[in-house]
Design a protein around this motif. Structure first.
Motif, PDB file in Angstrom:
ATOM      1  N   PRO A  67      17.017 -12.357 -30.940  1.00 11.88           N
ATOM      2  CA  PRO A  67      17.254 -13.797 -31.058  1.00 11.88           C
ATOM      3  C   PRO A  67      16.047 -14.661 -30.699  1.00 11.88           C
ATOM      4  O   PRO A  67      15.307 -14.366 -29.766  1.00 11.88           O
ATOM      5  CB  PRO A  67      18.389 -14.047 -30.069  1.00 11.88           C
ATOM      6  CG  PRO A  67      18.251 -12.974 -29.050  1.00 11.88           C
ATOM      7  CD  PRO A  67      17.724 -11.775 -29.789  1.00 11.88           C
ATOM      8  N   ALA A  68      15.879 -15.729 -31.466  1.00  8.21           N
ATOM      9  CA  ALA A  68      14.951 -16.794 -31.096  1.00  8.21           C
ATOM     10  C   ALA A  68      15.745 -17.783 -30.253  1.00  8.21           C
ATOM     11  O   ALA A  68      16.967 -17.870 -30.367  1.00  8.21           O
ATOM     12  CB  ALA A  68      14.388 -17.476 -32.330  1.00  8.21           C
ATOM     13  N   LYS A  69      15.015 -18.524 -29.409  1.00  6.33           N
ATOM     14  CA  LYS A  69      15.670 -19.435 -28.482  1.00  6.33           C
ATOM     15  C   LYS A  69      15.060 -20.828 -28.571  1.00  6.33           C
ATOM     16  O   LYS A  69      13.964 -21.007 -29.102  1.00  6.33           O
ATOM     17  CB  LYS A  69      15.547 -18.899 -27.055  1.00  6.33           C
ATOM     18  CG  LYS A  69      16.239 -17.572 -26.895  1.00  6.33           C
ATOM     19  CD  LYS A  69      16.060 -17.002 -25.515  1.00  6.33           C
ATOM     20  CE  LYS A  69      16.794 -15.668 -25.470  1.00  6.33           C
ATOM     21  NZ  LYS A  69      16.410 -14.837 -24.399  1.00  6.33           N
ATOM     22  N   PHE A  70      15.786 -21.777 -28.027  1.00 10.23           N
ATOM     23  CA  PHE A  70      15.333 -23.162 -27.994  1.00 10.23           C
ATOM     24  C   PHE A  70      13.890 -23.254 -27.508  1.00 10.23           C
ATOM     25  O   PHE A  70      13.506 -22.616 -26.539  1.00 10.23           O
ATOM     26  CB  PHE A  70      16.255 -23.985 -27.082  1.00 10.23           C
ATOM     27  CG  PHE A  70      15.764 -25.377 -26.835  1.00 10.23           C
ATOM     28  CD1 PHE A  70      15.734 -26.309 -27.856  1.00 10.23           C
ATOM     29  CD2 PHE A  70      15.318 -25.748 -25.585  1.00 10.23           C
ATOM     30  CE1 PHE A  70      15.271 -27.595 -27.634  1.00 10.23           C
ATOM     31  CE2 PHE A  70      14.848 -27.031 -25.340  1.00 10.23           C
ATOM     32  CZ  PHE A  70      14.821 -27.956 -26.375  1.00 10.23           C
ATOM     33  N   ASP A  71      13.090 -24.022 -28.237  1.00 11.81           N
ATOM     34  CA  ASP A  71      11.696 -24.340 -27.950  1.00 11.81           C
ATOM     35  C   ASP A  71      10.717 -23.215 -28.257  1.00 11.81           C
ATOM     36  O   ASP A  71       9.514 -23.360 -28.029  1.00 11.81           O
ATOM     37  CB  ASP A  71      11.511 -24.822 -26.505  1.00 11.81           C
ATOM     38  CG  ASP A  71      10.320 -25.768 -26.379  1.00 11.81           C
ATOM     39  OD1 ASP A  71      10.085 -26.554 -27.318  1.00 11.81           O
ATOM     40  OD2 ASP A  71       9.607 -25.698 -25.363  1.00 11.81           O
ATOM     41  N   ASP A  72      11.185 -22.082 -28.783  1.00 14.99           N
ATOM     42  CA  ASP A  72      10.255 -21.028 -29.208  1.00 14.99           C
ATOM     43  C   ASP A  72       9.369 -21.545 -30.333  1.00 14.99           C
ATOM     44  O   ASP A  72       9.816 -22.316 -31.189  1.00 14.99           O
ATOM     45  CB  ASP A  72      11.011 -19.803 -29.735  1.00 14.99           C
ATOM     46  CG  ASP A  72      11.574 -18.914 -28.644  1.00 14.99           C
ATOM     47  OD1 ASP A  72      11.250 -19.119 -27.460  1.00 14.99           O
ATOM     48  OD2 ASP A  72      12.355 -18.002 -28.999  1.00 14.99           O
TER      49      ASP A  72
END
Length: 137
Positions: A67-72
């Motif tokens: 998963p990618a996450k917020f602000d990546d």
């Protein structure tokens, strides 16, 4: 030869757990394809107006790896794997640094105004060749 496009994960891209909602990866790779075509010097609005040709996704095979996450800060890569008379096959990946988060095999078709498949426009095919010469594919 691979085209790269960077984008940031915004709050709106995430679910309640703060990870990128799965369907948004398709938006990310769509945006990267649009930037790739623009980088080739192809104006899709002009292509539609002058030749009556648009591009559409026919098939996507996707693998969600991590998963990618917020602000990546993500890098989306686009690479041509095959060119046929009326379609184009691409390999696209979403990376966070060196970590591969998402991979897709995408088939794009050229469509005439009637909605039926048509040959890739000659100008687009030339741009693909010129892009390869410039290190952009």
């Amino acid at each position: 030869m691979t085209h790269s496009c960077q984008m940031r994960v915004y709050y709106e891209d995430t679910d309640l757990a703060g990870i990128v909602y799965y369907a948004n990866y398709l938006k990310f790779i769509e945006r990267a394809r649009s930037e790739w075509v623009r980088g080739l010097g192809v104006d899709q609005n002009r292509l539609k107006a002058e030749e009556g040709v648009v591009f559409a996704v026919r098939r996507v095979e996707a693998d969600y790896l991590s998963p990618a996450k917020f602000d990546d800060l993500l890098t989306v890569t686009t690479r041509v794997t095959a060119v046929k008379p009326a379609r184009l096959m691409l390999a696209q990946e979403v990376l966070r640094g060196q970590d591969r988060l998402f991979a897709a095999q995408v088939t794009i078709v050229a469509l005439a105004e009637s909605g039926r498949p048509t040959r890739l426009p000659a100008g687009f095919r030339r741009a693909l060749g010129a892009g390869a010469d410039r290190g952009v594919s």
